[in-house]
Write an enzyme that holds these catalytic residues in place. Structure first.
Site, PDB file in Angstrom:
ATOM      1  N   VAL A  12      34.908  57.307  30.344  1.00 47.44           N
ATOM      2  CA  VAL A  12      33.718  56.704  30.548  1.00 47.44           C
ATOM      3  C   VAL A  12      32.762  57.576  31.053  1.00 47.44           C
ATOM      4  O   VAL A  12      33.309  58.899  31.298  1.00 47.44           O
ATOM      5  CB  VAL A  12      34.028  55.583  31.763  1.00 47.44           C
ATOM      6  CG1 VAL A  12      34.661  54.275  31.071  1.00 47.44           C
ATOM      7  CG2 VAL A  12      34.479  56.000  33.111  1.00 47.44           C
ATOM      8  N   SER A  13      31.462  57.519  30.993  1.00 50.39           N
ATOM      9  CA  SER A  13      30.410  58.623  31.157  1.00 50.39           C
ATOM     10  C   SER A  13      30.407  58.575  32.831  1.00 50.39           C
ATOM     11  O   SER A  13      29.732  59.703  33.305  1.00 50.39           O
ATOM     12  CB  SER A  13      29.099  57.828  30.684  1.00 50.39           C
ATOM     13  OG  SER A  13      29.439  58.200  29.318  1.00 50.39           O
ATOM     14  N   SER A  14      30.645  57.773  33.614  1.00 50.73           N
ATOM     15  CA  SER A  14      30.490  57.875  35.223  1.00 50.73           C
ATOM     16  C   SER A  14      31.306  57.344  35.999  1.00 50.73           C
ATOM     17  O   SER A  14      32.213  56.371  35.624  1.00 50.73           O
ATOM     18  CB  SER A  14      28.956  57.194  35.659  1.00 50.73           C
ATOM     19  OG  SER A  14      29.102  55.794  35.496  1.00 50.73           O
ATOM     20  N   GLN A  17      32.153  53.526  36.485  1.00 49.93           N
ATOM     21  CA  GLN A  17      32.591  52.605  35.300  1.00 49.93           C
ATOM     22  C   GLN A  17      34.134  52.471  35.179  1.00 49.93           C
ATOM     23  O   GLN A  17      34.882  53.296  35.848  1.00 49.93           O
ATOM     24  CB  GLN A  17      32.084  53.371  34.015  1.00 49.93           C
ATOM     25  CG  GLN A  17      30.616  53.193  33.747  1.00 49.93           C
ATOM     26  CD  GLN A  17      30.345  53.868  32.376  1.00 49.93           C
ATOM     27  OE1 GLN A  17      30.689  55.118  32.241  1.00 49.93           O
ATOM     28  NE2 GLN A  17      29.012  53.289  31.866  1.00 49.93           N
TER      29      GLN A  17
END
Length: 185
Positions: A12-14, A17
């Site tokens: 996931v990007s962050s 999340q």
């Protein structure tokens, strides 16, 4: 080729999340998890996965965009794994790529799906830029609002000078320590 491990890769990007929905219900021998942008191929878990897998293993990835955000990186990662005798399966797209099933059609499918993922990311960034430009034109501030008001920063500086704990102040003002330290610079 020997039967190897089934290894999962989720990203996931962050940090806020959730990784849970990716590869849910798939029996895996080991899972590598990254909470980082897909634009960088030097993600810690991806690098560890590439070092860990051996001939006969299969890497399971939820979807192509979880592995790479552009076609060049996608092809390099998949080719690198295939060169080690490792198969790569993208669950959402129902596609598997391995050295022994390599064919012109597989190469075309990987390229097309990777190009779609790259195009989708480009469209998201374009819409984001348009939204920022529209907000600026309307006189609205762009970006995330400041977590600490200038008066809060001054109060925190005074309390730090008086000996209050920065960790306790971060908790009191409901900000991360990083945010607090950045405000104190």
């Amino acid at each position: 080729m020997t039967a190897g491990q089934i290894v999962g890769y989720v990203r996931v990007s962050s940090v806020d999340q959730n990784l849970a929905r990716q590869l849910d219900g798939i029996k895996l021998d080991r899972v590598f998890e990254d909470k980082a942008s897909g634009k960088d191929v030097k993600r810690p878990a991806l690098v560890a996965l590439q070092a860990f897998v051996r001939e006969g293993d299969t890497v399971m990835v939820h979807s192509i965009d979880r592995l790479a955000r552009n076609l060049v990186d996608l092809r390099a990662i998949v080719s690198g794994l295939n060169d080690k005798g490792v198969a790569v399966t993208f669950v959402k797209e129902n596609l598997t790529f391995s050295a022994d099933t390599s064919s012109p059609m597989n190469t075309l499918m990987l390229s097309m799906m990777g190009a779609f993922a790259e195009f989708e990311r480009s469209m998201i960034l374009e819409r984001q830029r348009e939204g920022i430009a529209a907000a600026k034109a309307a006189g609205k501030p762009a970006g995330r609002p400041e977590r600490l008001k200038p008066a809060d920063v001054e109060a925190i500086k005074a309390r730090c000078a008086a000996g209050d704990s920065k960790v306790a102040l971060a908790a009191e003002y409901n900000v991360s320590r990083g945010t607090l330290y950045a405000a104190l610079k």
